[in-house]
Scaffold this active site. Structure first.
Site, short mmCIF file in Angstrom:
data_model
loop_
_atom_site.label_atom_id
_atom_site.label_comp_id
_atom_site.label_asym_id
_atom_site.label_seq_id
_atom_site.Cartn_x
_atom_site.Cartn_y
_atom_site.Cartn_z
N GLU A 1 0.83 -1.20 0.00
CA GLU A 1 0.00 0.00 0.00
C GLU A 1 0.87 1.25 0.00
OE1 GLU A 1 -3.87 -0.70 2.58
OE2 GLU A 1 -2.23 -1.96 3.27
N TYR A 2 1.95 1.20 0.81
CA TYR A 2 2.87 2.33 0.85
C TYR A 2 3.45 2.58 -0.54
CZ TYR A 2 6.70 5.38 2.23
OH TYR A 2 7.55 6.45 2.33
N SER B 1 31.78 15.28 24.22
CA SER B 1 31.66 13.85 24.52
C SER B 1 31.48 13.73 26.03
CB SER B 1 32.90 13.09 24.05
OG SER B 1 34.04 13.60 24.69
N ARG C 1 29.77 14.01 14.33
CA ARG C 1 30.28 14.78 15.45
C ARG C 1 31.70 15.29 15.17
NH1 ARG C 1 33.55 13.58 19.55
NH2 ARG C 1 33.52 15.13 21.19
N LYS D 1 22.59 11.75 33.54
CA LYS D 1 22.70 13.20 33.41
C LYS D 1 21.93 13.88 34.53
CE LYS D 1 23.04 13.37 28.37
NZ LYS D 1 22.23 13.43 27.15
N CYS E 1 21.04 -34.54 7.31
CA CYS E 1 21.08 -35.99 7.44
C CYS E 1 19.69 -36.50 7.09
CB CYS E 1 21.45 -36.40 8.87
SG CYS E 1 21.18 -38.16 9.15
N CYS F 1 18.05 -41.16 12.79
CA CYS F 1 19.31 -40.62 13.32
C CYS F 1 19.11 -40.20 14.78
CB CYS F 1 19.74 -39.44 12.46
SG CYS F 1 21.30 -38.72 12.96
ZN LIG Z 1 22.39 -38.84 10.99
#
Ligand SMILES: [Zn+2]
Length: 648
Positions: free
Chosen positions: A30-31, A76, A129, A275, A407, A412
């Protein structure tokens, strides 16, 4: 209002919902349709509005970065790594401010700091920066990022500050197909922004979290809380975690929260930022020649470290897929000792150039086992990791499907153990006390192979198992017995259809209401569900076309396993309705509206199909609405929806 203006506004609203709020209200399709229409109108009119979303694409590469003098210096932060250093900071603050000073606590992200300038309410430029005084103009690059507005209501000169990051999930996805994987998330973010080609920036999909105001031409200096609220109000993306701390204890508690929280974040962080909240206290404290005296970054341990690969084992999962697991020289990472890390498949080993004996970079991941990002250094005795040709567990020759090795032997041993373990898991049949080691014991000593074998176990069978006393046997058998009447969705999840997680299993249970109906489900019915994609829909069909699977389901029914279909709420206004939601609603998030529909008996679909019986269309509904109109499906608006659910 012209159509061009209208489209620009709608697209900006959708982008805000998607990129800033993480709450999309329309599909990509839609956008895209609206976006294409806007592009066409812009080409016709020859005018592109300053806030047009079409400006936010990767343009042509630039020759070099232009230097830019910041209006106000970008300081900083002073760093502390010990509790004593942090305590000293808090003491300095309280000496100036007296008791009762408020602090703010936020995550410190590990990316690249950027500064955005606005004038007359319009986005003007983005800069790095740099050294804090002079940075580089990265406007073309940052334009491709959508986590900030092009137009704001504030009309003075404004500089805001944020951290450009690449989310770990985005980086992982990028690396799956990239010719050259990006090892380090911080470097990846910096490299994406400081790249002369804005198309590269766009491709790496960085994000920006905004956290401060660096310059404001009009008005009083703001407290940190006011700055945060200002950013939210103007439509900048901020990180959801923001704490006001009213005492030193609350500061320490917030740091603990952040240290725990960061372990599951999708973004790299390297600390917490504390802060002073109050602008007057800040002014009184002032700056050193490097740092503000009123703020402190409390650094945590690194989330990325290097270590040596000492070996690789290939693990066999329940689908038979082999996953290489690297054995590492133990190393500390984000507060835990790491001994192993995953490599996804053999191709991944080659792309990341990982060898036994080499040093590799590993990163904390959201999952339990961290990920290897790449080799950093080879040594004289580094040797290639061999690609197995037979299963390490059972010796069967392996199949290669795409990038993965499988496998093919259903018998197994580790495959069966993983299947049983998954079946018994908490989100599946919830057989308490059953673990992977229980599975191996039962496979080896009691010849258990299938789920149904569990229900044929008797107390006397288990007596000779090591560690199985009467009480343990009793607990296990009653837990197995208790699992005979699972919720249908838990059962669908438990049998382990490839790609069906808990959410998709719930969709299937809601839609089909029983195993017999699910067995007969066609691809088209499956793909119409909200959480089922193409591959998964095919997996479901293939699972129920397999004779062995069907025999096992019959065997489970025979031993008394009878899944309970969740009773759809009876008599709800949406009973029997297949509902599609499209467009944005004024009073409900999409997920909220879905829950309401489901709680009143309806089933939600992601797309309009021949089965759709009702479409709830909000503002700016797009192609789904058109399709519904074509198919003659009943369409309701938000007011009608509210009337139906008894709100009005
Ligand atoms: Zn196996």
């Amino acid at each position: 209002m012209s159509r061009q203006r209208e489209l620009t506004d709608i697209l900006n609203k959708w982008a805000y919902e998607y990129y800033v709020l993480d709450a999309p209200t329309v599909s990509d399709k839609e956008y895209d349709a609206f976006y294409d229409e806007l592009k066409k109108l812009e080409a016709e009119s020859g005018e592109v509005y300053p806030d047009s979303p079409t400006r936010r694409v990767g343009g042509e590469p630039i020759k070099a970065f232009v230097q830019y003098n910041h209006i106000a210096r970008l300081y900083s932060l002073d760093k502390s790594v010990t509790c004593e250093e942090l305590q000293a900071f808090l003491t300095r603050v309280s000496k100036v401010a007296g008791g009762g000073t408020e602090y703010t606590a936020e995550y410190k992200f590990d990316g690249l700091t950027v500064c955005l300038t606005y004038e007359n309410g319009e986005f003007l430029r983005a800069t790095t920066r740099g050294n804090g005084v002079v940075g580089e103009d990265v406007t073309a690059q940052v334009l491709t990022i959508k986590s900030y507005p092009m137009r704001i209501s504030y009309k003075g000169t404004l500089e805001v500050r944020g951290e450009a990051v690449i989310r770990l999930s985005v980086l992982k996805k990028y690396n799956e197909t990239a010719a050259e994987p990006l090892k380090n998330a911080r470097n990846a973010a910096a490299g994406a922004i400081r790249n002369l080609d804005p198309r590269v920036t766009a491709e790496r999909r960085p994000d920006i979290y905004f956290y401060d105001i660096n310059y404001l031409s009009d008005g009083e200096p703001l407290s940190q809380e006011q700055a945060h609220d200002f950013l939210v109000k103007e439509g900048f993306k901020v990180f959801p975690y923001f704490r006001i701390c009213r005492s030193e204890e609350e500061v320490l508690a917030a740091i603990d929260e952040i240290e725990v929280g960061r372990k599951t974040l999708d973004v790299l962080t390297d600390g917490a930022v504390i802060k002073v909240n109050d602008a007057a206290v800040r002014e009184a404290m002032g700056y050193t020649d490097k740092f503000p005296r009123w703020a402190m970054a409390y650094k945590f341990e690194a989330e990325e470290v290097t270590t040596k690969v000492v070996g690789v084992v290939w693990q066999v999962g329940r689908t038979g897929k082999l996953t290489p697991l690297a054995q590492l020289e133990p190393v500390e990472l984000a507060g835990a000792t790491v001994r192993k890390a995953t490599l996804n498949n053999y191709g991944d080993i080659l792309r990341k150039d990982v060898k036994i004996g080499s040093r590799v970079l590993i990163r904390r991941s959201n999952e339990v086992i961290p990920e290897i990002l790449g080799a950093t250094e080879h040594t004289d005795d580094s040797r290639e990791i061999e690609k197995p040709t037979v299963c390490p567990a059972c010796g069967t020759p392996l199949n290669e499907v795409g990038a993965h090795l499988f496998c093919p032997n259903r018998g197994c041993r580790p495959r069966i153990a993983a299947k049983l373990d998954h079946y018994a898991g908490k989100n599946a049949m919830d057989i308490e006390g059953f673990s992977e080691s229980t599975a191996y014991l039962l496979i080896d000593k009691k010849n258990v192979r299938a789920f149904s074998d569990l229900y044929r176990l008797k107390a006397e069978d288990l007596k000779d198992l090591e560690g199985f006393k009467a009480k343990k046997i009793n607990n296990l058998l009653s837990a197995i017995e208790k699992s005979k009447t699972p919720e249908l969705d838990a059962f669908i999840y438990a049998i382990g259809i490839d790609g069906i997680g808990r959410v998709a299993a719930r969709d299937l249970a809601k839609r089909f209401k029983g195993m017999e109906e699910l067995k007969k489900a066609a691809y088209d019915d499956l793909i119409a569900l909200e959480n089922i994609g193409d591959i998964t829909a095919n997996n479901v069909v293939a699972y129920f076309a397999d004779g062995e699977n069907l025999r096992e389901l019959d065997a489970l029914a025979e031993v008394g396993v009878t899944p309970r279909a969740e009773e759809a709420p009876k008599g709800g206004v949406f009973e029997g309705e297949s509902v599609v939601l499209t467009g944005s609603l004024a009073h409900y998030k999409r997920s909220e509206a879905q829950k309401i529909v489901e709680s009143l008996g309806g089933v939600c679909q992601s797309a309009v199909t021949a089965k759709t019986t009702l479409v709830l269309a909000g503002e700016d509904a797009g192609s789904k609405l058109e399709k519904a109109q074509k198919l003659g499906v009943r369409i309701i608006d938000e007011a009608e929806f509210e009337r139906l659910i008894g709100k009005n």
